[in-house]
Write a protein that holds these residues in place. Structure first.
Motif, PDB file in Angstrom:
ATOM      1  N   VAL A 154       0.912  -1.052   0.041  1.00  0.00           N
ATOM      2  CA  VAL A 154       0.027   0.159   0.048  1.00  0.00           C
ATOM      3  C   VAL A 154       0.867   1.333  -0.027  1.00  0.00           C
ATOM      4  O   VAL A 154       0.461   2.147  -0.576  1.00  0.00           O
ATOM      5  CB  VAL A 154      -0.753   0.077   1.063  1.00  0.00           C
ATOM      6  N   ASP A 155       1.823   1.439   0.873  1.00  0.00           N
ATOM      7  CA  ASP A 155       2.988   2.453   0.902  1.00  0.00           C
ATOM      8  C   ASP A 155       3.478   2.792  -0.526  1.00  0.00           C
ATOM      9  O   ASP A 155       3.323   4.042  -0.875  1.00  0.00           O
ATOM     10  CB  ASP A 155       3.843   2.234   2.089  1.00  0.00           C
ATOM     11  N   CYS A 157       2.158   2.131  -3.471  1.00  0.00           N
ATOM     12  CA  CYS A 157       1.278   2.135  -4.364  1.00  0.00           C
ATOM     13  C   CYS A 157       0.631   3.573  -4.016  1.00  0.00           C
ATOM     14  O   CYS A 157      -0.179   4.290  -5.041  1.00  0.00           O
ATOM     15  CB  CYS A 157       0.160   0.862  -4.289  1.00  0.00           C
ATOM     16  N   SER A 158       0.873   4.223  -3.012  1.00  0.00           N
ATOM     17  CA  SER A 158       0.430   5.533  -2.693  1.00  0.00           C
ATOM     18  C   SER A 158       1.229   6.452  -3.641  1.00  0.00           C
ATOM     19  O   SER A 158       0.572   7.690  -3.781  1.00  0.00           O
ATOM     20  CB  SER A 158       0.665   6.003  -1.094  1.00  0.00           C
ATOM     21  N   LYS A 159       2.426   6.105  -4.359  1.00  0.00           N
ATOM     22  CA  LYS A 159       2.774   7.210  -5.223  1.00  0.00           C
ATOM     23  C   LYS A 159       1.922   7.391  -6.551  1.00  0.00           C
ATOM     24  O   LYS A 159       2.193   8.562  -6.964  1.00  0.00           O
ATOM     25  CB  LYS A 159       4.188   6.511  -5.606  1.00  0.00           C
ATOM     26  N   THR A 162      -4.769   7.561  -5.678  1.00  0.00           N
ATOM     27  CA  THR A 162      -5.681   8.807  -4.752  1.00  0.00           C
ATOM     28  C   THR A 162      -5.733   8.239  -3.511  1.00  0.00           C
ATOM     29  O   THR A 162      -5.613   7.078  -3.242  1.00  0.00           O
ATOM     30  CB  THR A 162      -6.934   9.297  -5.337  1.00  0.00           C
ATOM     31  N   PRO A 163      -5.811   9.081  -2.427  1.00  0.00           N
ATOM     32  CA  PRO A 163      -5.852   8.678  -1.173  1.00  0.00           C
ATOM     33  C   PRO A 163      -7.121   7.798  -0.859  1.00  0.00           C
ATOM     34  O   PRO A 163      -7.125   6.990  -0.031  1.00  0.00           O
ATOM     35  CB  PRO A 163      -6.222  10.146  -0.392  1.00  0.00           C
ATOM     36  N   VAL A 166      -6.342   4.449  -1.970  1.00  0.00           N
ATOM     37  CA  VAL A 166      -5.437   3.880  -1.080  1.00  0.00           C
ATOM     38  C   VAL A 166      -6.119   3.207   0.099  1.00  0.00           C
ATOM     39  O   VAL A 166      -5.777   2.030   0.492  1.00  0.00           O
ATOM     40  CB  VAL A 166      -4.362   4.794  -0.480  1.00  0.00           C
ATOM     41  N   GLU A 167      -7.327   3.826   0.541  1.00  0.00           N
ATOM     42  CA  GLU A 167      -8.046   3.290   1.562  1.00  0.00           C
ATOM     43  C   GLU A 167      -8.715   2.037   1.084  1.00  0.00           C
ATOM     44  O   GLU A 167      -8.965   0.879   1.692  1.00  0.00           O
ATOM     45  CB  GLU A 167      -9.167   4.219   2.025  1.00  0.00           C
ATOM     46  N   LYS A 170      -6.505  -0.972   1.248  1.00  0.00           N
ATOM     47  CA  LYS A 170      -6.154  -1.237   2.621  1.00  0.00           C
ATOM     48  C   LYS A 170      -7.373  -2.318   2.860  1.00  0.00           C
ATOM     49  O   LYS A 170      -7.146  -3.119   3.599  1.00  0.00           O
ATOM     50  CB  LYS A 170      -6.250   0.051   3.348  1.00  0.00           C
TER      51      LYS A 170
END
Length: 348
Positions: A154-155, A157-159, A162-163, A166-167, A170
């Motif tokens: 996840v960390d 792919c946050s590149k 979008t937020p 990302v959620e 998770k």
């Protein structure tokens, strides 16, 4: 598009007679005229293929099983990887460029994503589309490279996500980490939090709830009390049998939902009772609880095989009508949406 490129290459080589092989059933149906495309984009591509075929004296499609041409895919991918270019472009102030092996676009290395663990490399744009599609169908995204089972972090792919995405990622990872038999969902509509039985029992004990003598549990997110046995809000001083006898009919909100479901031909999972809508893909559905069934008749799938004789798919559900339709799937609150997968990634 790959078929069109291949036909153009054959014309350039002045080959008068060719046979081209299709390992993807819908494309074979389109080019043979057995199916009529419902989407304008696909119709335009099929028309282009038809025009190119008329330029040959002999041009026939042939359907083959994907397992029979694995070697061809292997050779093609090896050829693609060999084209990766990391040379320095002196005309661009020394910037480094690399060719994405998915879209074949030459990108700055600042826009290339390296998968942790396997180190396979793809551009941000292709990775974002890959992750979105996997999550849309309730799957944990993995490296796009053929045969690679390396899960994406996840960390990392946050590149490129979008937020909100990302959620969702998770949530997908949490769903995959909990065994099917251990999954518990909060019955309160405004919450629907996912928990494991052990997690919710431990939280309930810390809240001074006697989990040994009763089925009472407390949601770890909204703190609402519910019954772990019949999956409804807690019925104090009443057994599950007495509760079901006293309230045989579902609440008004549930009735509205069922009416809406009947109108839109949604299906309800018989194992966890969650409502399911087929957005795209085949009729083999996998609920978020892990139960697999036929979307047409509801019959259970066992060991990835149907127990009914219903058709596997409908042409109209295989390909999206437009890019906007895909984007809209992520416009709703991720906690209130259920995403489901087909048994074959090829249909997305």
């Amino acid at each position: 598009m790959a078929l069109i490129e291949g036909l153009n290459a054959a014309l350039t080589l002045e080959l008068p007679r060719i046979v081209f092989y299709c390992d993807y059933f819908p494309i074979y149906q389109f080019v043979t005229g057995r199916w009529n495309p419902k989407q304008r984009k696909i119709e335009a591509l099929v028309d282009q293929v038809t025009q190119l075929r008329e330029k040959f004296t002999y041009c026939i499609p042939s359907l083959v099983a994907r397992n029979d041409v694995k070697f061809a895919f292997k050779l093609a991918r090896e050829a693609i990887v060999s084209q990766v270019n990391r040379s320095t472009d002196t005309s661009a102030e020394g910037s480094l460029y690399e060719t994405c092996v998915i879209c074949f676009e030459e990108m700055s290395i600042d826009e290339i994503f390296s998968v942790d663990g396997c180190m396979h490399r793809f551009c941000y744009s292709c990775m974002k589309q890959h992750v979105e599609v996997k999550m849309l169908h309730g799957m944990v995204p993995k490296c796009p490279h053929e045969g690679c089972d390396c899960e994406l972090k996840v960390d990392s792919c946050s590149k490129f996500l979008t937020p909100k995405l990302v959620e969702i990622m998770k949530q997908r990872k949490k769903e995959a980490s909990i065994p099917v038999t251990e999954k518990v969902y909060c019955p309160y509509p405004k919450c629907s939090a996912l928990m494991s039985k052990g997690e919710v029992s431990e939280y309930s004990r810390s809240s001074a709830i006697d989990v040994g003598r009763s089925g009472s549990r407390k949601c770890i997110k909204c703190n609402g009390l519910f019954c772990i046995d019949c999956k409804v809000p807690w019925h104090d001083n009443m057994t599950c049998f007495a509760y079901k006898k006293k309230y045989p009919n579902p609440p008004g909100e549930d009735l509205k939902l069922k009416t809406l479901a009947q109108r839109n031909m949604w299906r309800q999972c018989v194992k966890c009772n969650h409502m399911i809508e087929l957005a795209a893909g085949c009729y083999h559905m996998t609920c978020r609880c892990g139960y697999e069934f036929c979307y047409t008749c509801g019959a259970e799938w066992k060991e990835k095989k149907a127990t009914c004789s219903c058709p596997l798919w409908d042409d109209g559900h295989i390909i999206y009508d437009s890019d906007e339709e895909f984007d809209e799937e992520f416009d709703e609150d991720s906690e209130d949406e259920d995403y489901y997968e087909s048994d074959s990634d090829d249909y997305y």
